[in-house]
Motif scaffolding. Sequence first.
Motif, PDB file in Angstrom:
ATOM      1  N   SER A 196      44.311  40.512  43.585  1.00  0.00           N
ATOM      2  CA  SER A 196      44.999  41.328  42.585  1.00  0.00           C
ATOM      3  C   SER A 196      44.552  42.784  42.693  1.00  0.00           C
ATOM      4  O   SER A 196      45.297  43.699  42.368  1.00  0.00           O
ATOM      5  CB  SER A 196      44.722  40.798  41.184  1.00  0.00           C
ATOM      6  OG  SER A 196      43.329  40.826  40.935  1.00  0.00           O
ATOM      7  N   GLN A 197      43.330  42.991  43.160  1.00  0.00           N
ATOM      8  CA  GLN A 197      42.808  44.342  43.364  1.00  0.00           C
ATOM      9  C   GLN A 197      42.456  44.495  44.837  1.00  0.00           C
ATOM     10  O   GLN A 197      41.508  43.864  45.308  1.00  0.00           O
ATOM     11  CB  GLN A 197      41.552  44.550  42.498  1.00  0.00           C
ATOM     12  CG  GLN A 197      40.769  45.813  42.778  1.00  0.00           C
ATOM     13  CD  GLN A 197      41.598  47.076  42.667  1.00  0.00           C
ATOM     14  OE1 GLN A 197      42.141  47.584  43.634  1.00  0.00           O
ATOM     15  NE2 GLN A 197      41.719  47.572  41.418  1.00  0.00           N
ATOM     16  N   ASP A 199      41.615  47.309  46.417  1.00  0.00           N
ATOM     17  CA  ASP A 199      40.558  48.290  46.692  1.00  0.00           C
ATOM     18  C   ASP A 199      39.226  47.576  46.495  1.00  0.00           C
ATOM     19  O   ASP A 199      38.761  47.377  45.374  1.00  0.00           O
ATOM     20  CB  ASP A 199      40.678  49.481  45.743  1.00  0.00           C
ATOM     21  CG  ASP A 199      39.632  50.553  46.053  1.00  0.00           C
ATOM     22  OD1 ASP A 199      38.657  50.240  46.786  1.00  0.00           O
ATOM     23  OD2 ASP A 199      39.784  51.690  45.564  1.00  0.00           O
ATOM     24  N   VAL A 202      36.225  48.843  44.384  1.00  0.00           N
ATOM     25  CA  VAL A 202      36.302  48.719  42.928  1.00  0.00           C
ATOM     26  C   VAL A 202      35.506  47.495  42.460  1.00  0.00           C
ATOM     27  O   VAL A 202      34.877  47.505  41.396  1.00  0.00           O
ATOM     28  CB  VAL A 202      37.780  48.614  42.480  1.00  0.00           C
ATOM     29  CG1 VAL A 202      37.891  48.251  41.003  1.00  0.00           C
ATOM     30  CG2 VAL A 202      38.500  49.925  42.758  1.00  0.00           C
ATOM     31  N   LYS A 203      35.533  46.460  43.264  1.00  0.00           N
ATOM     32  CA  LYS A 203      34.795  45.249  42.903  1.00  0.00           C
ATOM     33  C   LYS A 203      33.294  45.528  42.872  1.00  0.00           C
ATOM     34  O   LYS A 203      32.574  45.068  41.991  1.00  0.00           O
ATOM     35  CB  LYS A 203      35.130  44.118  43.876  1.00  0.00           C
ATOM     36  CG  LYS A 203      36.593  43.709  43.796  1.00  0.00           C
ATOM     37  CD  LYS A 203      36.971  42.763  44.914  1.00  0.00           C
ATOM     38  CE  LYS A 203      38.474  42.672  45.077  1.00  0.00           C
ATOM     39  NZ  LYS A 203      39.167  41.988  43.989  1.00  0.00           N
TER      40      LYS A 203
END
Lengths: 330, 318
Positions: A196-197, A199, A202-203
């Motif tokens: 879903s993300q 990038d 960002v995690k």
Amino acid sequence: MIAPPPSGPVLYPPELSLKLLTDMLRIRRLEEKSAEMYGAGKIRGFLHLYIGEEAVATAAIHALAREDNVVATYREHGHALLRGVPMGAIMAEMYGKKEGCSRGRGGSMHLFDKAARLYGGNAIVGGGLPLAVGLALADRMQKIARVNACFFGDGAVAEGVFHESMNLAQLWRLPVAFFCENNLYAMGTALARYESQIDLCVKAASFGMAALKADGMDVVASHEAAKQACAHVRSGKGPIFVEFQTYRFRAHSMFDAELYREKSEVEEWKTRGPIHTFTARLKAQGDLTEEQFLAIDAAVMKEVGEAVQFAEAGTWEPVEDLAKDVYTLP
Amino acid sequence: MSVMSYREALRAGLHEALARDPRVFLMGEDVGKYGGTYAVSKGMLAEFGPERVRDAPLSELAFVGAGIGAALGGMRPIVEVMTVNFSLLALDQIVNSAALLRHMSGGQFSVPLVIRMTTGAGRQLAAQHSHSFEGWYAHIPGIKIVAPATVEDARGMLAAALDDPDPVIVAEHAQLFETKSEVDDGVKVDIASSKVRRSGGKVTLVTYGGSLPKALAAAEEVDGEVIDLRVLRPLDMGPVLDSIRKTRRAVVVDEGWRSGGLAAEVMARIAEGAFYDLDAPLARVCSEEVPIPYPKHLEEAALPQVPKIVAAARGLLG
């Protein structure tokens, strides 16, 4: 749209540049030969090639010291090679011979070498992450200054163990460099189809962990990121996450018909190939001649040829030793 | 010699381990501030500090894996997984890393890791907190499984497990924590042998862990000889077969489920090793093949109980 091919001046001393080039070429030629030997039936099972991604391992391992630890995945021939495992021992391992770096027990996916501080060769996606965290914990508790480099693919990011391990490493400020080799596909599923993300940095940020992004097709950009990451870990600031954006030119394994991506996409990424773009840059600034390149390649091919001979001359572990090392003998 | 409970014995063993070897540390959920879910590590955070008594997040897979990594890195970790039920969340690391690394690396890497976990039913904790999966773990080459059933083993098995260069799972039955017995303070035990816990002449009762007290009680009624397996992998069948050569009959008592369980393995080995010494078919008392229910009467009905063991033994005595 993918980024333009890596370009521009290489601000390294020629010796370092040539070393990086040579090592990328060593991985490439070793794996081309491995694919050939797979076709010849000498290598069996799964064989996952790193072709296209060589800049990442080369850049990262050149940022590590001898005493640092490395945990890798099942796509780890290059990592083993650059950590100093002899090419012959890698080829013999793929043949399943006793002279292999894991005594032939592991094959392509399970290269281990105590002297090289290579802790596998882990073929469970994400399986290496907590091992690296634990190795780092052991170092901390024994007051050993060391970087624990953990390589894994983008696919691992979807595993729960990735999140658990990132949390643990940051919570305890452990000396781990999480090197994510994002080749955009978890086997045959594109990143955007499973995350879903997309990038990935960002995690890392969600754990409060420092994160860097690097062009994994550019050995210079990748090496700078890896050096920065290792400096961060060595300075005692805790773990760091580096996303190397790269691409696999070959199929996932030898069983993969590549139905999930367009040939044109692969061709477009090949224009960013880490070896030919770096070669062109070095030539453009006069750090490399065609003659030098051919000489390097010839030396590499000689090493590959000798590795094959070593594997061919290897022996099979006697069946009587089958149960050896299930447990440590008293 | 002193009288102590199984819980106190575990605690004494853990304390001794932390005190004698700086490489030993304890890591798991609620082992520090809380004092251990079963109060086994109570007070140890204050005594040994947060580095060596390390509270972990609810991340069984990562902290068991980190235990493996720390063991590879020269430490002697004791990882505590609250219960065998939660150990399922760490199965990948236990089975795919800890158990395989030595063989798969051609003998280069041993994993001297101890994983403690409580196991078993009997406290009305319902289906998800009442499993007995130690028999599952005993299926896997590369790890050892021990099941302390006596206070002495609770006191001594941890030291033996830490001395072992390979991964050892210690399955501590939750129903045994209050059992008391006299124990030699510095007792040393092995983690290689099964032991005769009661001599008898008519029938051999083979068991381990939480079922040992039940088997001992049943043995009083049927002149049973009770063998405590102690170590579920690798199995030590010697004392079992010796006993059967004397009694000529055997009942295996195992809190695990019947199908594909540890009892089945023990029975197969008896059949392989002492078939012609048997005067009756082999029998077993296992848990009923249902999820363990919450109400007391149903939970009791699901588990091996003394009357069931007695009935099974009498069935062989004719």
